[in-house]
Design a protein around this motif. Sequence first.
Motif, mmCIF file in Angstrom:
data_model
loop_
_atom_site.group_PDB
_atom_site.id
_atom_site.type_symbol
_atom_site.label_atom_id
_atom_site.label_comp_id
_atom_site.label_asym_id
_atom_site.label_seq_id
_atom_site.Cartn_x
_atom_site.Cartn_y
_atom_site.Cartn_z
ATOM 1 N N UNK A 1 0.838 -1.197 0.000
ATOM 2 C CA UNK A 1 0.000 0.000 0.000
ATOM 3 C C UNK A 1 0.876 1.252 0.000
ATOM 4 N N UNK A 2 0.729 2.044 -1.054
ATOM 5 C CA UNK A 2 1.434 3.308 -1.168
ATOM 6 C C UNK A 2 0.443 4.455 -1.032
ATOM 7 N N UNK A 3 0.764 5.410 -0.171
ATOM 8 C CA UNK A 3 -0.050 6.623 -0.047
ATOM 9 C C UNK A 3 0.716 7.785 -0.662
ATOM 10 N N UNK A 4 0.007 8.618 -1.407
ATOM 11 C CA UNK A 4 0.594 9.847 -1.920
ATOM 12 C C UNK A 4 0.020 11.026 -1.147
ATOM 13 N N UNK A 5 0.853 12.048 -0.933
ATOM 14 C CA UNK A 5 0.389 13.309 -0.360
ATOM 15 C C UNK A 5 0.584 14.374 -1.426
ATOM 16 N N UNK A 6 -0.520 15.019 -1.813
ATOM 17 C CA UNK A 6 -0.527 15.965 -2.914
ATOM 18 C C UNK A 6 -0.994 17.332 -2.436
ATOM 19 N N UNK A 7 -0.520 18.393 -3.120
ATOM 20 C CA UNK A 7 -0.853 19.748 -2.676
ATOM 21 C C UNK A 7 -1.537 20.577 -3.756
ATOM 22 N N UNK B 1 -0.889 -0.965 -4.457
ATOM 23 C CA UNK B 1 -2.214 -0.371 -4.328
ATOM 24 C C UNK B 1 -2.019 1.053 -3.835
ATOM 25 N N UNK B 2 -2.554 2.001 -4.575
ATOM 26 C CA UNK B 2 -2.271 3.409 -4.285
ATOM 27 C C UNK B 2 -3.503 4.107 -3.712
ATOM 28 N N UNK B 3 -3.283 4.860 -2.644
ATOM 29 C CA UNK B 3 -4.304 5.728 -2.066
ATOM 30 C C UNK B 3 -3.744 7.151 -2.039
ATOM 31 N N UNK B 4 -4.630 8.124 -2.170
ATOM 32 C CA UNK B 4 -4.186 9.506 -2.322
ATOM 33 C C UNK B 4 -4.774 10.430 -1.258
ATOM 34 N N UNK B 5 -3.923 11.306 -0.752
ATOM 35 C CA UNK B 5 -4.330 12.375 0.152
ATOM 36 C C UNK B 5 -4.058 13.691 -0.558
ATOM 37 N N UNK B 6 -5.022 14.603 -0.564
ATOM 38 C CA UNK B 6 -4.842 15.898 -1.225
ATOM 39 C C UNK B 6 -5.294 17.020 -0.300
ATOM 40 N N UNK B 7 -4.419 17.995 -0.139
ATOM 41 C CA UNK B 7 -4.764 19.202 0.612
ATOM 42 C C UNK B 7 -4.046 20.359 -0.066
ATOM 43 N N UNK B 8 -4.753 21.119 -0.902
ATOM 44 C CA UNK B 8 -4.098 22.196 -1.641
ATOM 45 C C UNK B 8 -3.793 23.408 -0.771
ATOM 46 N N UNK B 9 -4.289 23.420 0.462
ATOM 47 C CA UNK B 9 -3.923 24.526 1.348
ATOM 48 C C UNK B 9 -2.476 24.390 1.835
ATOM 49 N N UNK B 10 -1.889 23.187 1.733
ATOM 50 C CA UNK B 10 -0.485 23.010 2.120
ATOM 51 C C UNK B 10 0.424 23.861 1.234
ATOM 52 N N UNK B 11 0.184 23.824 -0.062
ATOM 53 C CA UNK B 11 0.975 24.633 -0.979
ATOM 54 C C UNK B 11 0.640 26.112 -0.825
ATOM 55 N N UNK B 12 -0.652 26.429 -0.677
ATOM 56 C CA UNK B 12 -1.054 27.822 -0.526
ATOM 57 C C UNK B 12 -0.373 28.443 0.697
ATOM 58 N N UNK B 13 -0.356 27.717 1.797
ATOM 59 C CA UNK B 13 0.283 28.226 3.016
ATOM 60 C C UNK B 13 1.780 28.415 2.808
ATOM 61 N N UNK B 14 2.392 27.479 2.087
ATOM 62 C CA UNK B 14 3.836 27.561 1.840
ATOM 63 C C UNK B 14 4.165 28.750 0.946
ATOM 64 N N UNK B 15 3.342 28.989 -0.061
ATOM 65 C CA UNK B 15 3.543 30.150 -0.924
ATOM 66 C C UNK B 15 3.353 31.447 -0.143
ATOM 67 N N UNK B 16 2.316 31.499 0.707
ATOM 68 C CA UNK B 16 2.050 32.707 1.492
ATOM 69 C C UNK B 16 3.176 32.997 2.475
#
Length: 220
Positions: A4-10, A34-49
């Motif tokens: 089981x592989x999890x990805x973390x996406x922003x 078997x791939x499962x995905x986690x996505x939180x685009x606020x991670x990138x937004x916070x990093x840019x800010x």
Amino acid sequence: MAKKLYTINTVNNFMDIIYTPHVKKYADEVGDLTVFNIMDDSLLRSTLDDGCVSPKTASRMLNYAKAAEESGADGIIVTCTSVNMATKWIKPFLNIPIINIEEPVAEMAVAAGKKIGIIATLPTSPAAIERVIREKAAEQGKEIEIVIRVADGAFDVLCAGDRPKHDAMIREHLYSLADEVDCIACAQISMSLLEHDELKVPIFKIGRSGMERIHELMNK
């Protein structure tokens, strides 16, 4: 049994620019992931800010990584270069391997030359991959020089669905950069489908090499 592989996406369009062309393609080829995905685009937004990865952002990423581990993950891959410092910080708190997907690209760039070009479409990603490149160079006792080019606005254009314009904006910088350096490292996986003419120097794109690395670590 499949690992089981999890990805973390922003980025919220990760299915189109990351999962389908890179993660799913690799998983389908090897057949034991078997791939499962986690996505939180606020991670990138916070990093840019913030202009960098803050402790708050790193803490949230740790929560996602621990949740993946508790869900039975055998490994985690973070697909966003800009938050790679958080990946480094949270690694000691996990009992499973976790990497940032650009790590092998940094190694290949160091092996390919002393004057390394970095091309990016976000302001935070060049410094993030540069840190990894310099770490890899230091491990080898190699002196390097870094040349950075950022195609400002190209990432937003890609997120709006205009890949041809995105590629054209990058090419404006890519060809001149190739005349100045020994090799080029793409700073983001969102650039890995970039269409361009043949270059005078090697160009290293993020994607498959990261998948190969985490797959290898998961099977040790």
